[in-house]
Write an enzyme that holds these catalytic residues in place. Structure first.
Site, PDB file in Angstrom:
ATOM      1  CG  PHE A  18      45.015  95.602  39.056  1.00 31.24           C
ATOM      2  CD1 PHE A  18      46.366  95.824  39.265  1.00 31.24           C
ATOM      3  CD2 PHE A  18      44.115  96.630  39.299  1.00 31.24           C
ATOM      4  CE1 PHE A  18      46.820  97.062  39.716  1.00 31.24           C
ATOM      5  CE2 PHE A  18      44.552  97.870  39.752  1.00 31.24           C
ATOM      6  CZ  PHE A  18      45.910  98.084  39.961  1.00 31.24           C
ATOM      7  CB  SER A  19      41.752  91.250  34.422  1.00 28.80           C
ATOM      8  OG  SER A  19      42.038  91.858  33.181  1.00 28.80           O
ATOM      9  N   GLY A  20      45.210  90.913  34.196  1.00 32.49           N
ATOM     10  CA  GLY A  20      46.286  90.145  33.565  1.00 32.49           C
ATOM     11  C   GLY A  20      46.309  90.249  32.056  1.00 32.49           C
ATOM     12  CE  LYS A  21      43.066  95.141  30.261  1.00 37.23           C
ATOM     13  NZ  LYS A  21      43.012  95.189  31.754  1.00 37.23           N
ATOM     14  CG  ASP A  88      48.821  96.563  26.472  1.00 43.01           C
ATOM     15  OD1 ASP A  88      47.688  96.066  26.659  1.00 43.01           O
ATOM     16  OD2 ASP A  88      49.651  96.699  27.400  1.00 43.01           O
ATOM     17  CD  GLU A  89      46.590 100.173  28.777  1.00 40.23           C
ATOM     18  OE1 GLU A  89      45.336 100.342  28.811  1.00 40.23           O
ATOM     19  OE2 GLU A  89      47.255  99.868  29.774  1.00 40.23           O
ATOM     20  CB  VAL A  90      43.067  97.983  21.888  1.00 35.24           C
ATOM     21  CG1 VAL A  90      41.869  97.310  22.534  1.00 35.24           C
ATOM     22  CG2 VAL A  90      42.843  98.208  20.406  1.00 35.24           C
ATOM     23  CD  GLN A  91      42.080 100.767  27.302  1.00 36.75           C
ATOM     24  OE1 GLN A  91      42.311  99.675  26.803  1.00 36.75           O
ATOM     25  NE2 GLN A  91      42.879 101.310  28.216  1.00 36.75           N
TER      26      GLN A  91
HETATM   27  P1  ADP Z   1      46.150  94.392  33.242  1.00 38.79           P
HETATM   28  O1  ADP Z   1      46.972  94.569  31.983  1.00 38.79           O
HETATM   29  O2  ADP Z   1      44.856  93.647  32.990  1.00 38.79           O
HETATM   30  O3  ADP Z   1      45.936  95.674  34.000  1.00 38.79           O
HETATM   31  P2  ADP Z   1      48.544  93.150  34.270  1.00 38.79           P
HETATM   32  O4  ADP Z   1      48.893  92.035  33.330  1.00 38.79           O
HETATM   33  O5  ADP Z   1      49.289  94.440  34.116  1.00 38.79           O
HETATM   34  O6  ADP Z   1      46.964  93.411  34.215  1.00 38.79           O
HETATM   35  O7  ADP Z   1      48.757  92.694  35.787  1.00 38.79           O
HETATM   36  C1  ADP Z   1      48.293  91.469  36.288  1.00 38.79           C
HETATM   37  C2  ADP Z   1      48.976  91.230  37.620  1.00 38.79           C
HETATM   38  O8  ADP Z   1      48.559  92.193  38.566  1.00 38.79           O
HETATM   39  C3  ADP Z   1      48.646  89.917  38.291  1.00 38.79           C
HETATM   40  O9  ADP Z   1      49.409  88.835  37.800  1.00 38.79           O
HETATM   41  C4  ADP Z   1      48.969  90.203  39.744  1.00 38.79           C
HETATM   42  O10 ADP Z   1      50.329  89.935  40.014  1.00 38.79           O
HETATM   43  C5  ADP Z   1      48.765  91.701  39.877  1.00 38.79           C
HETATM   44  N1  ADP Z   1      47.589  92.121  40.677  1.00 38.79           N
HETATM   45  C6  ADP Z   1      47.559  93.189  41.508  1.00 38.79           C
HETATM   46  N2  ADP Z   1      46.332  93.360  42.049  1.00 38.79           N
HETATM   47  C7  ADP Z   1      45.545  92.385  41.539  1.00 38.79           C
HETATM   48  C8  ADP Z   1      44.148  92.030  41.700  1.00 38.79           C
HETATM   49  N3  ADP Z   1      43.320  92.733  42.484  1.00 38.79           N
HETATM   50  N4  ADP Z   1      43.693  90.968  41.004  1.00 38.79           N
HETATM   51  C9  ADP Z   1      44.521  90.243  40.227  1.00 38.79           C
HETATM   52  N5  ADP Z   1      45.822  90.529  40.033  1.00 38.79           N
HETATM   53  C10 ADP Z   1      46.343  91.585  40.674  1.00 38.79           C
END
Ligand code: ADP
Ligand code: ZN
Length: 191
Positions: A18-21, A88-91
């Protein structure tokens, strides 16, 4: 003599779930296409949380990607005129993904990898830490901790609503598994 035409490097986008990768990877792919660069995107075939043939972010963004069974398939599928290779999901790839990324960057390609840097226990995850070491550019993203609202670098694994233990590596049959973003202070791994 100076050769300023030389291209090719490795970028890594890392962080917890959920960090936005994926969002950031999709953004970089979109901008590369605007620059009329030829992009090829890949993801491990095991990840099909939303769409088998796409990189998808939790907030609904998507871009086409080839699902691959292993790292070697990336070099096999790649045609010579590709400028940007996105993974993506390189881990989830084997250690050989590192040599493949290095070779592609040496050949002049811009390689962008996105992936988890830590597993649910908070340990370095698969080939990501090695990629972080050899990359030219590293972006470490933070999610929002669902407990305290602070910056979340960890991924909390929950099995039937309870924190997963250190030695809970595989999904239990019939158990409901969940993941949430947490900071180091709110992250729990019982023994
Ligand atoms: P990742 O690939 O790192 O798992 P994503 O790019 O798929 O992340 O998703 C990022 C999006 O998830 C954010 O823009 C937001 O809309 C949503 N989101 C949901 N829960 C959270 C959270 N706890 N912290 C930050 N973003 C979150
Ligand atoms: Zn917290």
């Amino acid at each position: 003599s100076l050769n300023r035409d030389r291209q090719g490097w490795i970028e890594v986008i890392c962080g917890g779930m959920f960090s936005g990768k994926s969002e950031e990877l999709i953004r970089r792919i979109r901008r590369a296409k605007i620059a009329r660069l030829k992009v090829a995107a890949f993801k491990p075939a095991i990840d099909d949380r939303y769409n088998h043939e796409a990189i998808a972010s939790h907030n609904g963004l998507m871009t086409d990607a080839h699902p691959v069974q292993n790292a070697g398939e990336i070099s096999e599928l790649l045609s010579g005129d590709i400028d940007v290779v996105a993974i993506d999901e390189v881990q989830f790839f084997e250690p050989e993904i590192v040599d493949i990324c290095q070779k592609l960057a040496d050949q002049g390609k811009r390689v962008i990898c996105a992936g988890l840097d830590q597993d649910f226990r908070g340990k370095p995850f698969g080939p990501t830490p090695i990629l972080l070491a050899v990359a030219e550019y590293v972006t470490k993203l933070q999610a929002i901790c669902v407990r305290c609202g602070g910056p979340a670098c960890r991924t909390q694994r929950l099995i039937d609503g309870r924190p997963a233990a250190m030695d809970d590596p595989v999904i239990k049959v019939g158990a409901k598994e969940q993941y949430e973003a947490r900071c180091r202070h709110c992250h729990e791994v019982p023994n």
